[in-house]
Design a protein around this motif. Structure first.
Motif, PDB file in Angstrom:
ATOM      1  N   VAL A 150       0.837  -1.205   0.000  1.00 49.08           N
ATOM      2  CA  VAL A 150       0.000   0.000   0.000  1.00 49.08           C
ATOM      3  C   VAL A 150       0.868   1.249   0.000  1.00 49.08           C
ATOM      4  O   VAL A 150       0.604   2.208  -0.740  1.00 49.08           O
ATOM      5  CB  VAL A 150      -0.952  -0.007   1.210  1.00 49.08           C
ATOM      6  N   MET A 153       2.293   1.805  -3.454  1.00 49.54           N
ATOM      7  CA  MET A 153       1.263   2.252  -4.391  1.00 49.54           C
ATOM      8  C   MET A 153       0.862   3.697  -4.114  1.00 49.54           C
ATOM      9  O   MET A 153       0.580   4.459  -5.048  1.00 49.54           O
ATOM     10  CB  MET A 153       0.045   1.331  -4.310  1.00 49.54           C
ATOM     11  N   ASP A 154       0.827   4.077  -2.845  1.00 51.99           N
ATOM     12  CA  ASP A 154       0.498   5.470  -2.507  1.00 51.99           C
ATOM     13  C   ASP A 154       1.524   6.443  -3.078  1.00 51.99           C
ATOM     14  O   ASP A 154       1.189   7.596  -3.382  1.00 51.99           O
ATOM     15  CB  ASP A 154       0.433   5.643  -0.980  1.00 51.99           C
ATOM     16  N   ASN A 159      -3.781   4.150  -9.821  1.00 52.13           N
ATOM     17  CA  ASN A 159      -5.154   4.480  -9.437  1.00 52.13           C
ATOM     18  C   ASN A 159      -5.890   3.190  -9.077  1.00 52.13           C
ATOM     19  O   ASN A 159      -6.323   2.436  -9.942  1.00 52.13           O
ATOM     20  CB  ASN A 159      -5.870   5.193 -10.586  1.00 52.13           C
ATOM     21  N   LEU A 160      -5.988   2.941  -7.788  1.00 54.06           N
ATOM     22  CA  LEU A 160      -6.652   1.733  -7.324  1.00 54.06           C
ATOM     23  C   LEU A 160      -8.138   1.967  -7.145  1.00 54.06           C
ATOM     24  O   LEU A 160      -8.558   3.025  -6.680  1.00 54.06           O
ATOM     25  CB  LEU A 160      -6.062   1.288  -5.987  1.00 54.06           C
ATOM     26  N   ALA A 162     -11.553   1.634  -5.203  1.00 52.65           N
ATOM     27  CA  ALA A 162     -11.775   1.751  -3.761  1.00 52.65           C
ATOM     28  C   ALA A 162     -11.853   0.386  -3.090  1.00 52.65           C
ATOM     29  O   ALA A 162     -11.337   0.197  -1.983  1.00 52.65           O
ATOM     30  CB  ALA A 162     -13.052   2.542  -3.494  1.00 52.65           C
ATOM     31  N   TYR A 165      -8.298  -1.088  -2.761  1.00 53.50           N
ATOM     32  CA  TYR A 165      -7.553  -0.390  -1.719  1.00 53.50           C
ATOM     33  C   TYR A 165      -8.037  -0.824  -0.333  1.00 53.50           C
ATOM     34  O   TYR A 165      -7.233  -1.056   0.574  1.00 53.50           O
ATOM     35  CB  TYR A 165      -7.725   1.117  -1.894  1.00 53.50           C
ATOM     36  N   LYS A 166      -9.344  -0.983  -0.193  1.00 49.36           N
ATOM     37  CA  LYS A 166      -9.907  -1.411   1.095  1.00 49.36           C
ATOM     38  C   LYS A 166      -9.445  -2.819   1.441  1.00 49.36           C
ATOM     39  O   LYS A 166      -9.109  -3.112   2.596  1.00 49.36           O
ATOM     40  CB  LYS A 166     -11.429  -1.345   1.054  1.00 49.36           C
ATOM     41  N   LEU A 168      -6.681  -4.309   0.589  1.00 56.41           N
ATOM     42  CA  LEU A 168      -5.280  -4.296   1.000  1.00 56.41           C
ATOM     43  C   LEU A 168      -5.098  -3.678   2.383  1.00 56.41           C
ATOM     44  O   LEU A 168      -4.341  -4.179   3.206  1.00 56.41           O
ATOM     45  CB  LEU A 168      -4.436  -3.548  -0.027  1.00 56.41           C
ATOM     46  N   THR A 169      -5.786  -2.578   2.631  1.00 54.44           N
ATOM     47  CA  THR A 169      -5.625  -1.908   3.925  1.00 54.44           C
ATOM     48  C   THR A 169      -6.258  -2.704   5.064  1.00 54.44           C
ATOM     49  O   THR A 169      -5.898  -2.513   6.227  1.00 54.44           O
ATOM     50  CB  THR A 169      -6.222  -0.491   3.892  1.00 54.44           C
ATOM     51  N   ILE A 279      -5.390  -6.773  -9.380  1.00 57.10           N
ATOM     52  CA  ILE A 279      -5.695  -5.342  -9.355  1.00 57.10           C
ATOM     53  C   ILE A 279      -6.172  -4.850 -10.713  1.00 57.10           C
ATOM     54  O   ILE A 279      -7.010  -3.947 -10.804  1.00 57.10           O
ATOM     55  CB  ILE A 279      -4.455  -4.541  -8.918  1.00 57.10           C
TER      56      ILE A 279
END
Length: 325
Positions: A150, A153-154, A159-160, A162, A165-166, A168-169, A279
């Motif tokens: 993450v 990627m940040d 461009n992930l 949502a 991204y959720k 992974l986090t 992804i």
């Protein structure tokens, strides 16, 4: 700038297995690792004082796929059966780090390198190191722990969605403290050198590497539980707590030296119910690792086998996209 078919960031078991599968299929693969050695938590300390595993001590087998590989490793003399009945514990004959090095033979991994950002350039990806060196690849497979993925990627032009991204986090990892103690006398531990039952609160396992058969001197690894490790942010007193808690098992009057290893992402507290995360619809970005479990996973937790299967399945998905798209 050399161009690769697939760049794999992270040379733990998932990354090594995926790289070997992709290379065997004829792909030009770049395997990158931030540490000086490959293997991730297959880590071994080899010094004048002796040899000690301070990451994974063994692995178990529940699938036919891994069992086939293990039969080959046994035949080559890379691993041996250590202990266990229902699920035998297999370990390296000379340290888990050496085993990881053997698994990565022929891959020419680039070690001691950190990728800080990735750019999408004309349907290719350019990966930049801290010193500005760069690599170009058609596809990328991330196999380091999800929090590190993450962060990368940040910092990149990615461009992930949502939901991705959720996912992974939501993959949270717990730390583990490991102490390695050297003694001038053999440690009073069971014949096979491994204890993980009826231990004091907060101690997960104790391993005597001399009895394990990989060290000529008395070196012992002590593992604290993930919950205890997560609640103790300061490393200053950890070794003293370890010694106090394990004094019924180890004679610290014979202690010669001690050192502490901190695994910040030792094991996943939460897992993903698939062996990899796709992804990109074209299979150009994938995430894999031991926290990515097959839906029918029998153990339901992170381990060597989940990392192995994740790397294998991610490689198969990449190959299917290369061949059919």
């Amino acid at each position: 700038m050399q161009k690769y078919d697939v760049a794999i960031i992270g040379a733990g078991i998932s990354g090594i297995v995926a790289a070997q599968k992709l290379k065997q299929a004829g792909n030009n693969v770049l395997l990158l690792e931030k540490e000086p050695e490959v293997g991730g938590r297959l880590a071994t300390s080899v010094t004048a004082e002796g040899t000690a595993d301070f990451g994974a001590q063994f692995f178990t087998v529940r699938t036919k796929e891994l069992q086939r590989e293990v039969q080959g490793w046994l035949a080559k003399g890379w691993v041996r059966r250590w202990f266990g009945e229902d699920y035998p514990r297999y370990t390296s004959v000379d340290g888990m780090g050496s085993f990881a090095s053997r698994l990565s033979e022929g891959l020419n991994p680039v070690t001691s390198t950190t990728i800080t950002t990735i750019e999408d350039q004309d349907n290719d990806f350019v990966l930049y190191e801290t010193d500005g060196k760069s690599y170009k690849s058609k596809r990328i497979l991330f196999t380091m722990p999800a929090p590190q993925t993450v962060n990368l990627m940040d910092n990149s032009s990615v461009n992930l969605e949502a939901s991705v991204y959720k996912t992974l986090t939501n993959l949270e990892f717990q730390p583990t403290y490991v102490g390695v103690f050297q003694f001038d006398q053999p440690a009073p531990i069971a014949e096979n050198g491994h204890i993980d039952k009826q231990l004091p609160d907060d101690v997960e396992r104790i391993v005597d590497h001399q009895k394990k058969g990989i060290s000529n001197t008395s070196l012992v690894s002590v593992y604290m539980t993930a919950d205890w490790s997560a609640s103790h942010e300061s490393e200053d007193t950890v070794l003293e707590v370890m010694k106090k808690k394990t004094s019924p098992y180890l004679d610290f009057q014979n202690l010669v030296s001690e050192r502490l290893k901190t695994w910040s992402c030792a094991q996943a507290a939460t897992t993903h119910a698939n062996s990899f995360l796709n992804i990109d619809p074209q299979g150009k970005w994938l995430v894999a690792g031991d926290a990515f479990l097959r839906p029918d996973d029998q153990a339901g937790r992170t381990r060597f086998e989940s990392a192995f299967l994740s790397g294998q399945d991610a490689a198969a998905h990449i190959l299917s996209n290369i061949y059919y798209h």
